[in-house]
Design a protein around this motif. Structure first.
Motif, PDB file in Angstrom:
ATOM      1  N   PHE A 197      51.886 -11.552  -8.779  1.00 29.30           N
ATOM      2  CA  PHE A 197      51.878 -10.153  -8.729  1.00 29.30           C
ATOM      3  C   PHE A 197      51.512  -9.714  -7.110  1.00 29.30           C
ATOM      4  O   PHE A 197      50.560 -10.176  -6.329  1.00 29.30           O
ATOM      5  CB  PHE A 197      50.554  -9.540  -9.449  1.00 29.30           C
ATOM      6  N   VAL A 198      52.422  -9.222  -6.434  1.00 28.97           N
ATOM      7  CA  VAL A 198      52.633  -9.007  -5.094  1.00 28.97           C
ATOM      8  C   VAL A 198      52.946  -7.461  -4.585  1.00 28.97           C
ATOM      9  O   VAL A 198      53.913  -7.336  -4.571  1.00 28.97           O
ATOM     10  CB  VAL A 198      53.709 -10.012  -4.229  1.00 28.97           C
ATOM     11  N   PRO A 199      51.609  -6.783  -4.644  1.00 27.44           N
ATOM     12  CA  PRO A 199      51.890  -5.138  -4.245  1.00 27.44           C
ATOM     13  C   PRO A 199      52.237  -5.036  -2.821  1.00 27.44           C
ATOM     14  O   PRO A 199      51.194  -4.260  -2.191  1.00 27.44           O
ATOM     15  CB  PRO A 199      50.484  -4.795  -4.665  1.00 27.44           C
ATOM     16  N   TRP A 200      53.323  -5.622  -2.175  1.00 26.13           N
ATOM     17  CA  TRP A 200      53.783  -5.249  -0.949  1.00 26.13           C
ATOM     18  C   TRP A 200      55.037  -4.952  -1.171  1.00 26.13           C
ATOM     19  O   TRP A 200      55.705  -5.353  -2.056  1.00 26.13           O
ATOM     20  CB  TRP A 200      53.461  -6.571   0.026  1.00 26.13           C
ATOM     21  N   ALA A 201      55.745  -4.264  -0.298  1.00 26.14           N
ATOM     22  CA  ALA A 201      57.283  -3.835  -0.007  1.00 26.14           C
ATOM     23  C   ALA A 201      58.169  -4.836  -0.255  1.00 26.14           C
ATOM     24  O   ALA A 201      57.603  -6.050   0.305  1.00 26.14           O
ATOM     25  CB  ALA A 201      57.352  -3.001   0.903  1.00 26.14           C
ATOM     26  N   GLY A 202      59.351  -4.845  -1.180  1.00 22.66           N
ATOM     27  CA  GLY A 202      60.236  -5.873  -0.966  1.00 22.66           C
ATOM     28  C   GLY A 202      60.515  -6.153  -2.398  1.00 22.66           C
ATOM     29  O   GLY A 202      61.787  -7.129  -2.525  1.00 22.66           O
ATOM     30  N   GLY A 203      59.997  -5.739  -3.508  1.00 23.27           N
ATOM     31  CA  GLY A 203      60.527  -5.758  -4.791  1.00 23.27           C
ATOM     32  C   GLY A 203      60.906  -4.350  -5.304  1.00 23.27           C
ATOM     33  O   GLY A 203      60.182  -3.168  -5.126  1.00 23.27           O
ATOM     34  N   VAL A 204      61.985  -4.261  -5.788  1.00 17.81           N
ATOM     35  CA  VAL A 204      62.732  -2.922  -6.145  1.00 17.81           C
ATOM     36  C   VAL A 204      63.362  -3.241  -7.674  1.00 17.81           C
ATOM     37  O   VAL A 204      63.757  -4.351  -8.000  1.00 17.81           O
ATOM     38  CB  VAL A 204      63.809  -2.450  -5.313  1.00 17.81           C
ATOM     39  N   LEU A 205      63.334  -2.348  -8.365  1.00 20.24           N
ATOM     40  CA  LEU A 205      64.168  -2.225  -9.601  1.00 20.24           C
ATOM     41  C   LEU A 205      65.606  -2.205  -9.654  1.00 20.24           C
ATOM     42  O   LEU A 205      65.992  -1.419  -8.571  1.00 20.24           O
ATOM     43  CB  LEU A 205      63.446  -1.062 -10.666  1.00 20.24           C
ATOM     44  N   VAL A 206      66.306  -2.669 -10.471  1.00 18.41           N
ATOM     45  CA  VAL A 206      67.828  -2.415 -10.650  1.00 18.41           C
ATOM     46  C   VAL A 206      67.939  -1.806 -11.845  1.00 18.41           C
ATOM     47  O   VAL A 206      67.722  -2.104 -13.136  1.00 18.41           O
ATOM     48  CB  VAL A 206      68.489  -3.647 -10.586  1.00 18.41           C
ATOM     49  N   THR A 207      68.528  -0.488 -11.667  1.00 18.10           N
ATOM     50  CA  THR A 207      68.777   0.491 -12.805  1.00 18.10           C
ATOM     51  C   THR A 207      70.168   0.816 -13.186  1.00 18.10           C
ATOM     52  O   THR A 207      70.764   0.886 -12.139  1.00 18.10           O
ATOM     53  CB  THR A 207      67.806   1.448 -12.877  1.00 18.10           C
ATOM     54  N   ASP A 208      70.259   1.348 -14.272  1.00 20.95           N
ATOM     55  CA  ASP A 208      71.639   2.174 -14.609  1.00 20.95           C
ATOM     56  C   ASP A 208      70.991   3.538 -15.217  1.00 20.95           C
ATOM     57  O   ASP A 208      70.479   3.109 -16.369  1.00 20.95           O
ATOM     58  CB  ASP A 208      72.418   1.472 -15.801  1.00 20.95           C
ATOM     59  N   GLY A 209      70.721   4.414 -14.470  1.00 26.30           N
ATOM     60  CA  GLY A 209      70.188   5.673 -14.809  1.00 26.30           C
ATOM     61  C   GLY A 209      68.814   5.250 -15.136  1.00 26.30           C
ATOM     62  O   GLY A 209      68.263   4.968 -14.161  1.00 26.30           O
ATOM     63  N   GLU A 210      68.141   5.637 -16.510  1.00 21.45           N
ATOM     64  CA  GLU A 210      66.877   5.410 -16.580  1.00 21.45           C
ATOM     65  C   GLU A 210      66.456   4.070 -17.147  1.00 21.45           C
ATOM     66  O   GLU A 210      65.518   3.659 -17.573  1.00 21.45           O
ATOM     67  CB  GLU A 210      66.312   6.614 -17.465  1.00 21.45           C
ATOM     68  N   VAL A 211      67.746   3.070 -17.323  1.00 17.98           N
ATOM     69  CA  VAL A 211      67.661   1.899 -17.879  1.00 17.98           C
ATOM     70  C   VAL A 211      67.136   0.836 -16.723  1.00 17.98           C
ATOM     71  O   VAL A 211      67.948   0.637 -15.925  1.00 17.98           O
ATOM     72  CB  VAL A 211      68.753   1.621 -18.725  1.00 17.98           C
TER      73      VAL A 211
END
Length: 145
Positions: free
Chosen positions: A97-111
């Protein structure tokens, strides 16, 4: 043909595309060597690539940042928790668990399809590389590419 069910979300081709795109952004913007991880919806790596000259530890950090985005359901850089809570969450997840910038979700709309994480530059550079890659991937998909 197998009877084993598949996991919905990103394909290997998608994950490769995202990792390559993030490393292209790194080169375009002159960021330091990065490691880029793309994980599925379970948080397991599909692709992990590290630039030549990148520090070995950045590989694990990139995976952890992607997993953090999945756990929080938002970019890892948007997590704002007191240190004691972060310590507890890190303990629960074995340091992943690393609460620093650099991790993003990959989504298709809301999924949510998975997540991408990067490490090796300044945290904001890490995030810019993967966020830009995700945006380019989404544009490419919507244009039929």
């Amino acid at each position: 043909m197998t009877d084993t069910p598949g996991i919905p979300g990103l394909t290997l081709a998608d994950a490769d595309w995202l990792a390559h795109a993030a490393l292209e952004v790194r080169a375009e913007r002159g960021f330091p060597p990065l490691a880029v991880a793309v994980v599925d919806v379970t948080g397991e790596p599909i692709v992990l690539r590290r630039d030549d000259g990148g520090m070995p530890m950045t590989s694990r950090i990139a995976v952890a940042k992607a997993r953090t985005a999945l756990l929080a359901l938002k970019s890892s850089g948007q997590i704002d928790l007191p240190g004691g809570i972060v310590d507890g969450i890190q303990h629960l997840y074995g340091g992943d668990f690393v609460p620093w910038a650099g991790g993003v979700l990959v989504t298709d709309g809301e999924v949510i399809l998975g997540a991408a994480g990067a490490s090796g530059g300044h945290a904001l550079e890490d995030e810019a590389a993967v966020q830009t890659a995700v945006e380019r991937w989404q544009e490419n998909r919507s244009s039929g590419g």
